[in-house]
Design a protein around this motif. Sequence first.
Motif, short mmCIF file in Angstrom:
data_model
loop_
_atom_site.label_atom_id
_atom_site.label_comp_id
_atom_site.label_asym_id
_atom_site.label_seq_id
_atom_site.Cartn_x
_atom_site.Cartn_y
_atom_site.Cartn_z
N GLU A 160 0.80 -1.23 0.00
CA GLU A 160 0.00 0.00 0.00
C GLU A 160 0.83 1.27 0.00
N ASP A 161 2.07 1.21 0.47
CA ASP A 161 2.95 2.37 0.42
C ASP A 161 3.60 2.42 -0.96
N ALA A 162 3.10 3.30 -1.81
CA ALA A 162 3.57 3.35 -3.21
C ALA A 162 5.02 3.77 -3.33
N SER A 163 5.60 4.32 -2.25
CA SER A 163 6.99 4.77 -2.31
C SER A 163 7.99 3.64 -2.04
N LEU A 164 7.49 2.47 -1.65
CA LEU A 164 8.38 1.36 -1.35
C LEU A 164 9.16 0.95 -2.59
N ASP A 165 10.48 0.83 -2.43
CA ASP A 165 11.35 0.47 -3.55
C ASP A 165 11.53 -1.04 -3.62
N ILE A 166 10.42 -1.76 -3.67
CA ILE A 166 10.44 -3.22 -3.78
C ILE A 166 9.50 -3.60 -4.91
N ASN A 167 9.99 -4.42 -5.83
CA ASN A 167 9.13 -4.91 -6.89
C ASN A 167 9.37 -6.39 -7.11
N LEU A 168 8.54 -6.99 -7.91
CA LEU A 168 8.60 -8.43 -8.18
C LEU A 168 8.68 -8.62 -9.70
N PRO A 169 9.87 -8.46 -10.27
CA PRO A 169 9.99 -8.46 -11.74
C PRO A 169 9.53 -9.76 -12.40
N THR A 170 9.83 -10.91 -11.79
CA THR A 170 9.46 -12.18 -12.43
C THR A 170 7.96 -12.39 -12.39
N LEU A 171 7.36 -12.21 -11.23
CA LEU A 171 5.91 -12.38 -11.12
C LEU A 171 5.16 -11.34 -11.95
N THR A 172 5.75 -10.15 -12.07
CA THR A 172 5.14 -9.13 -12.92
C THR A 172 5.14 -9.58 -14.37
N GLU A 173 6.27 -10.09 -14.86
CA GLU A 173 6.35 -10.56 -16.23
C GLU A 173 5.45 -11.77 -16.48
N LEU A 174 5.19 -12.53 -15.43
CA LEU A 174 4.31 -13.69 -15.57
C LEU A 174 2.83 -13.29 -15.60
N GLY A 175 2.52 -12.06 -15.19
CA GLY A 175 1.14 -11.59 -15.28
C GLY A 175 0.44 -11.33 -13.97
N LEU A 176 1.19 -11.26 -12.85
CA LEU A 176 0.53 -11.02 -11.57
C LEU A 176 -0.23 -9.69 -11.58
N GLY A 177 0.37 -8.65 -12.17
CA GLY A 177 -0.32 -7.37 -12.24
C GLY A 177 -1.53 -7.40 -13.16
N ASN A 178 -1.52 -8.26 -14.16
CA ASN A 178 -2.65 -8.38 -15.08
C ASN A 178 -3.88 -8.93 -14.37
N ILE A 179 -3.67 -9.74 -13.34
CA ILE A 179 -4.79 -10.27 -12.57
C ILE A 179 -5.54 -9.13 -11.88
N ARG A 180 -4.79 -8.09 -11.49
CA ARG A 180 -5.37 -6.99 -10.71
C ARG A 180 -5.59 -5.75 -11.57
N TYR A 181 -5.98 -5.93 -12.79
CA TYR A 181 -6.13 -4.78 -13.68
C TYR A 181 -7.18 -3.80 -13.19
N GLN A 182 -8.16 -4.28 -12.41
CA GLN A 182 -9.19 -3.39 -11.89
C GLN A 182 -8.77 -2.70 -10.59
N ASN A 183 -7.74 -3.21 -9.97
CA ASN A 183 -7.26 -2.66 -8.69
C ASN A 183 -5.74 -2.73 -8.68
N PRO A 184 -5.08 -1.94 -9.54
CA PRO A 184 -3.64 -2.08 -9.77
C PRO A 184 -2.78 -1.72 -8.56
N ILE A 185 -1.62 -2.33 -8.52
CA ILE A 185 -0.58 -2.04 -7.53
C ILE A 185 0.56 -1.39 -8.28
N ALA A 186 1.00 -0.22 -7.82
CA ALA A 186 2.01 0.54 -8.55
C ALA A 186 3.27 -0.26 -8.81
N GLN A 187 3.69 -1.05 -7.83
CA GLN A 187 4.94 -1.80 -7.96
C GLN A 187 4.80 -3.08 -8.79
#
Length: 287
Positions: free
Chosen positions: A47-74
């Motif tokens: 929830e803290d959008a300033s956090l410098d932590i991301n998940l590059p592999t899960l992102t490329e696999l589509g984790l963010g696509n699951i949450r297209y209606q409620n996106p997470i900045a990271q």
Amino acid sequence: MKMIGEDDFMKIKRVFILDLASLGIGESADANRFDSVGADTLGHVFEDASLDINLPTLTELGLGNIRYQNPIAQIPEVDNPLGSYGKIQIAAPNNQVTTGLREMLDYQAEARTTSVLDSVAEVDPLDNKVIILSNYQSYFSNQLQSQNIHVNDDTSVWWSLHREAIRQQSGVVYARMSGLDHLAHDGKKESYLGELSKIDGNIQRLMNEMFSTDMLIITSSFANDMRSPLPVTREYLPLIGYLPSGRVGKSLGIRRSLGDIGATLAELFNVEVADNNIGHSFLREFL
């Protein structure tokens, strides 16, 4: 790696199931029945959008696509995900730590059986090897045809998983991560994020180790939003499927039961199921 086309899709010989236990992705449709309205394990730890932590592999696999209606900045949505993605929920009328696990792996058959894991081993006992990597769970101890390897921490799970990955075999490797749940219980958000980052790196390594005849399923058997006083929250759970073929993933939509995972294993390994089996295989939806 050899490309997997439609004609040889059924040549998949081994499935890795990665259970990121406790990782929910937002309240499920029946959350109000389980005091879980507003629960969102993944969203609340990021929830803290300033956090410098991301998940590059899960992102490329589509984790963010699951949450297209409620996106997470990271964890942004990507145009060409490497994995097929969706969200899955528990259908059972109760919500305990083992509820989702049993729903995922139990299935309805004409004859009594322990789980789809044992059935996979029984279909071809000479070739199919089923390995369970987990901390102690009485449910796993009852899987008599599987090799049950008790591991005390996630570091040991990953060590064993990578060791198995580089051996070209047939069957199923189920790996259950327990560290996230412990951190959620302790309310350690920063440590939870750090553990997710480690998991992300290990998933990338696993993808590099996989053979062309392997398949990876990433999910969670239950959710635990550390904001909630409940030990288990009723949430949708992530579902990501990956094939080492380089093809673009597809949406798997909303799955109505964790039993869909067991049904997918049953279809892939020619395990007979009853007509009233609650699970619906998503195997063909990878094509």
